[in-house]
Design an enzyme around this catalytic site. Structure first.
Site, PDB file in Angstrom:
ATOM      1  N   ARG A  91      40.523 -26.526   1.624  1.00 23.31           N
ATOM      2  CA  ARG A  91      39.809 -27.797   1.797  1.00 23.31           C
ATOM      3  C   ARG A  91      40.575 -28.749   2.716  1.00 23.31           C
ATOM      4  O   ARG A  91      39.966 -29.577   3.401  1.00 23.31           O
ATOM      5  CB  ARG A  91      39.531 -28.462   0.443  1.00 23.31           C
ATOM      6  CG  ARG A  91      38.710 -29.721   0.634  1.00 23.31           C
ATOM      7  CD  ARG A  91      37.947 -30.156  -0.579  1.00 23.31           C
ATOM      8  NE  ARG A  91      37.177 -31.336  -0.252  1.00 23.31           N
ATOM      9  CZ  ARG A  91      36.200 -31.824  -0.986  1.00 23.31           C
ATOM     10  NH1 ARG A  91      35.863 -31.211  -2.096  1.00 23.31           N
ATOM     11  NH2 ARG A  91      35.546 -32.907  -0.617  1.00 23.31           N
ATOM     12  N   ASN A 130      40.477 -31.897   6.867  1.00 18.88           N
ATOM     13  CA  ASN A 130      41.229 -33.050   7.372  1.00 18.88           C
ATOM     14  C   ASN A 130      41.766 -32.794   8.772  1.00 18.88           C
ATOM     15  O   ASN A 130      42.688 -33.499   9.217  1.00 18.88           O
ATOM     16  CB  ASN A 130      42.386 -33.390   6.429  1.00 18.88           C
ATOM     17  CG  ASN A 130      41.917 -34.247   5.284  1.00 18.88           C
ATOM     18  OD1 ASN A 130      40.984 -35.048   5.445  1.00 18.88           O
ATOM     19  ND2 ASN A 130      42.511 -34.075   4.133  1.00 18.88           N
ATOM     20  N   ARG A 173      32.992 -42.524 -18.354  1.00 23.72           N
ATOM     21  CA  ARG A 173      33.642 -41.232 -18.023  1.00 23.72           C
ATOM     22  C   ARG A 173      32.714 -40.300 -17.242  1.00 23.72           C
ATOM     23  O   ARG A 173      32.836 -39.081 -17.314  1.00 23.72           O
ATOM     24  CB  ARG A 173      34.159 -40.529 -19.275  1.00 23.72           C
ATOM     25  CG  ARG A 173      35.220 -41.329 -19.997  1.00 23.72           C
ATOM     26  CD  ARG A 173      36.024 -40.498 -20.948  1.00 23.72           C
ATOM     27  NE  ARG A 173      36.985 -41.351 -21.622  1.00 23.72           N
ATOM     28  CZ  ARG A 173      36.707 -42.063 -22.721  1.00 23.72           C
ATOM     29  NH1 ARG A 173      35.502 -41.995 -23.263  1.00 23.72           N
ATOM     30  NH2 ARG A 173      37.633 -42.812 -23.262  1.00 23.72           N
ATOM     31  N   LYS A 202      34.286 -35.876  -2.973  1.00 24.46           N
ATOM     32  CA  LYS A 202      35.455 -36.761  -2.906  1.00 24.46           C
ATOM     33  C   LYS A 202      34.953 -38.195  -2.996  1.00 24.46           C
ATOM     34  O   LYS A 202      34.138 -38.632  -2.177  1.00 24.46           O
ATOM     35  CB  LYS A 202      36.211 -36.578  -1.600  1.00 24.46           C
ATOM     36  CG  LYS A 202      37.262 -35.501  -1.670  1.00 24.46           C
ATOM     37  CD  LYS A 202      38.188 -35.576  -0.467  1.00 24.46           C
ATOM     38  CE  LYS A 202      39.187 -34.438  -0.496  1.00 24.46           C
ATOM     39  NZ  LYS A 202      40.014 -34.395   0.720  1.00 24.46           N
ATOM     40  N   LYS A 206      30.936 -27.451   5.671  1.00 23.78           N
ATOM     41  CA  LYS A 206      31.661 -28.201   4.633  1.00 23.78           C
ATOM     42  C   LYS A 206      31.359 -27.628   3.249  1.00 23.78           C
ATOM     43  O   LYS A 206      32.254 -27.495   2.419  1.00 23.78           O
ATOM     44  CB  LYS A 206      31.314 -29.697   4.695  1.00 23.78           C
ATOM     45  CG  LYS A 206      32.028 -30.466   3.608  1.00 23.78           C
ATOM     46  CD  LYS A 206      32.351 -31.879   3.920  1.00 23.78           C
ATOM     47  CE  LYS A 206      33.247 -32.451   2.807  1.00 23.78           C
ATOM     48  NZ  LYS A 206      33.593 -33.836   2.975  1.00 23.78           N
ATOM     49  N   HIS A 217      44.326 -41.251  10.189  1.00 20.18           N
ATOM     50  CA  HIS A 217      44.619 -42.150   9.065  1.00 20.18           C
ATOM     51  C   HIS A 217      45.778 -43.088   9.406  1.00 20.18           C
ATOM     52  O   HIS A 217      45.772 -44.254   9.010  1.00 20.18           O
ATOM     53  CB  HIS A 217      44.942 -41.342   7.797  1.00 20.18           C
ATOM     54  CG  HIS A 217      43.722 -40.721   7.177  1.00 20.18           C
ATOM     55  ND1 HIS A 217      43.773 -39.620   6.354  1.00 20.18           N
ATOM     56  CD2 HIS A 217      42.402 -41.048   7.263  1.00 20.18           C
ATOM     57  CE1 HIS A 217      42.540 -39.308   5.964  1.00 20.18           C
ATOM     58  NE2 HIS A 217      41.701 -40.141   6.510  1.00 20.18           N
ATOM     59  N   HIS A 268      36.539 -44.769  12.435  1.00 25.03           N
ATOM     60  CA  HIS A 268      37.158 -43.568  11.866  1.00 25.03           C
ATOM     61  C   HIS A 268      37.004 -42.346  12.783  1.00 25.03           C
ATOM     62  O   HIS A 268      37.975 -41.659  13.097  1.00 25.03           O
ATOM     63  CB  HIS A 268      36.557 -43.291  10.485  1.00 25.03           C
ATOM     64  CG  HIS A 268      37.070 -42.039   9.849  1.00 25.03           C
ATOM     65  ND1 HIS A 268      38.377 -41.916   9.420  1.00 25.03           N
ATOM     66  CD2 HIS A 268      36.469 -40.842   9.606  1.00 25.03           C
ATOM     67  CE1 HIS A 268      38.548 -40.701   8.918  1.00 25.03           C
ATOM     68  NE2 HIS A 268      37.406 -40.030   9.019  1.00 25.03           N
ATOM     69  N   GLU A 292      33.555 -36.776  13.463  1.00 23.33           N
ATOM     70  CA  GLU A 292      33.592 -35.761  12.393  1.00 23.33           C
ATOM     71  C   GLU A 292      32.877 -34.491  12.850  1.00 23.33           C
ATOM     72  O   GLU A 292      33.301 -33.385  12.534  1.00 23.33           O
ATOM     73  CB  GLU A 292      32.961 -36.296  11.107  1.00 23.33           C
ATOM     74  CG  GLU A 292      33.780 -37.357  10.387  1.00 23.33           C
ATOM     75  CD  GLU A 292      35.072 -36.821   9.746  1.00 23.33           C
ATOM     76  OE1 GLU A 292      35.232 -35.587   9.647  1.00 23.33           O
ATOM     77  OE2 GLU A 292      35.922 -37.640   9.368  1.00 23.33           O
ATOM     78  N   HIS A 296      42.863 -35.602  11.078  1.00 21.49           N
ATOM     79  CA  HIS A 296      42.886 -36.814  10.254  1.00 21.49           C
ATOM     80  C   HIS A 296      44.270 -37.400  10.011  1.00 21.49           C
ATOM     81  O   HIS A 296      44.366 -38.552   9.599  1.00 21.49           O
ATOM     82  CB  HIS A 296      42.217 -36.561   8.898  1.00 21.49           C
ATOM     83  CG  HIS A 296      40.719 -36.538   8.965  1.00 21.49           C
ATOM     84  ND1 HIS A 296      40.022 -35.641   9.751  1.00 21.49           N
ATOM     85  CD2 HIS A 296      39.776 -37.308   8.365  1.00 21.49           C
ATOM     86  CE1 HIS A 296      38.726 -35.857   9.607  1.00 21.49           C
ATOM     87  NE2 HIS A 296      38.553 -36.865   8.782  1.00 21.49           N
ATOM     88  N   GLU A 318      40.891 -29.193  -3.361  1.00 16.76           N
ATOM     89  CA  GLU A 318      42.015 -29.159  -2.421  1.00 16.76           C
ATOM     90  C   GLU A 318      43.255 -28.608  -3.110  1.00 16.76           C
ATOM     91  O   GLU A 318      44.302 -29.244  -3.176  1.00 16.76           O
ATOM     92  CB  GLU A 318      42.270 -30.564  -1.859  1.00 16.76           C
ATOM     93  CG  GLU A 318      42.820 -30.535  -0.449  1.00 16.76           C
ATOM     94  CD  GLU A 318      42.671 -31.890   0.243  1.00 16.76           C
ATOM     95  OE1 GLU A 318      41.544 -32.423   0.307  1.00 16.76           O
ATOM     96  OE2 GLU A 318      43.698 -32.378   0.716  1.00 16.76           O
TER      97      GLU A 318
HETATM   98  N1  GLY Z   1      36.688 -35.469   4.093  1.00 14.84           N
HETATM   99  C1  GLY Z   1      37.462 -34.370   3.688  1.00 14.84           C
HETATM  100  C2  GLY Z   1      36.995 -33.720   2.436  1.00 14.84           C
HETATM  101  O1  GLY Z   1      35.927 -34.016   1.953  1.00 14.84           O
HETATM  102  O2  GLY Z   1      37.692 -32.893   1.898  1.00 14.84           O
END
Ligand code: GLY
Length: 335
Positions: free
Chosen positions: A218, A222, A110, A132, A202, A229, A241, A174, A225, A212
């Site tokens: 947040r 993206n 956990r 993330k 960031k 994606h 990417h 990016e 993206h 998010e």
């Molecule tokens: N790559 C997008 C984020 O970390 O929210």
């Protein structure tokens, strides 16, 4: 060396950016750590010395390794080695390694601490920062995961010198994104300063909206993206990417102009930033608009119709319920 703090209360941590940052690993480990499980790939030829008893756990190369089977295998190997919550996982590699090892660290017992040593430009400016973690399913990218903040991140810019050119270019995709998220001055900076500036943008976004949530702050990370994606999930295009993100940025600008959120000059600015990194700005040969629209409708952000992150008078923000015909026209504009 530049230190960028990620302010998250008792889960705050530092991101160390600069040449040789990987040699500072020991001092960045959580206090009292006894052992380190170093997760990396055979193809990553960056060695680190955690300075405590450690074992190296190799995962397969490539995006296919970012899957549930790898996480299960890692957790089973951690168990056999006897990893405990007093120990640490050290992820050494690009986004595949930091996402997968980070997720294994999030779920093993956990949650055990993780430190990321990001060895690609893409991981340094995005994947390794902000907690993330997750893996892909056959149905799509990043569909299973957890928010699990690292205890520290090391972004060693020296290791970028040995990155294959296309891998470096992917990170530039990016970086290009940050030009529209408050990084208007990025082109004036050295590489170290530029990486640190992207990390700082960031970090500020993550501090404002770690998971998010409803504010959608947040989700602005993206930017570019949604189409990226879809292109990646379609799977039959030869795109990294960041290259897909670059096309996604220009597409998003074309869409925002059609929705009267920005003017032609701002679209041109998107095209110029993307071109300044030698990134692509056109859909790959044979890209099918219907397929891409169907895939974009399945995006995790799409809670109410087609949802995109779009530039506009108030800056970049999520926009829901976008008309399919406008999306189709914007796709044609980047063909
Ligand atoms: N790559 C997008 C984020 O970390 O929210």
């Amino acid at each position: 060396m530049i230190t960028v703090p990620v302010e998250l209360g008792d889960r705050s941590y530092d991101v160390l950016v600069g040449r040789g940052a990987r040699h500072r690993l020991l001092e960045m480990l959580p206090v009292g750590v006894q052992r380190a499980a170093v997760v990396t790939q055979a193809a990553v030829d960056i060695r680190v010395d955690p300075g405590v008893e450690h074992e190296v756990f190799l995962i397969d190369d490539g995006e296919e390794a970012k899957c549930m089977e790898t996480v299960e295998e890692l957790c089973r190997r951690f168990t056999r080695w006897g990893l405990t919550r007093r120990d640490v996982v050290v992820a050494v590699g690009g986004g595949v390694v930091t996402d997968t090892a980070g997720f294994a660290a999030a779920v093993y017992h956990r949650g055990v601490p993780v430190v990321h040593v990001a060895t690609t430009l893409l991981a340094q400016v995005d994947a390794a920062i902000g907690g993330k973690t997750g893996v892909n399913l056959p149905e799509g990218k990043n569909l299973v995961g957890a928010f699990w903040q690292p205890a520290a991140v090391l972004c060693d810019t020296e290791v970028l010198e040995t990155l294959p050119p296309r891998e470096y270019l992917s990170g530039c995709g990016e970086m290009a994104k940050y030009h529209f998220l408050g990084g208007e001055h990025l082109e004036d900076l050295s590489l170290d300063e530029r990486v640190a500036a992207c990390v700082r943008i960031k970090a500020d976004v993550v501090a404002a909206d770690e998971t998010e949530g409803a504010t959608g702050v947040r989700a602005t990370l993206n930017y570019g993206h949604t189409l990226a994606h879809a292109l990646e999930t379609a799977g039959h295009y030869d795109l990294r990417h960041g290259e897909a993100v670059a096309i996604g940025l220009v597409f998003a600008a074309e869409l925002a102009r059609r929705l009267e959120r920005i003017d032609e000059g701002r679209v041109d600015h998107h095209r110029k930033v993307v071109a300044s990194y030698n990134l692509p700005s056109h859909l790959p040969e044979g890209a099918d608009a219907d397929d891409l629209i169907a895939l974009m409708a399945r995006d995790k952000k799409a809670v109410s119709g087609l949802t995109f992150v779009l530039d506009g008078p108030g800056g970049v923000q999520p926009v829901s319920g976008v008309d399919t015909d406008q999306v189709r026209l914007a796709l044609e504009a980047v063909r």
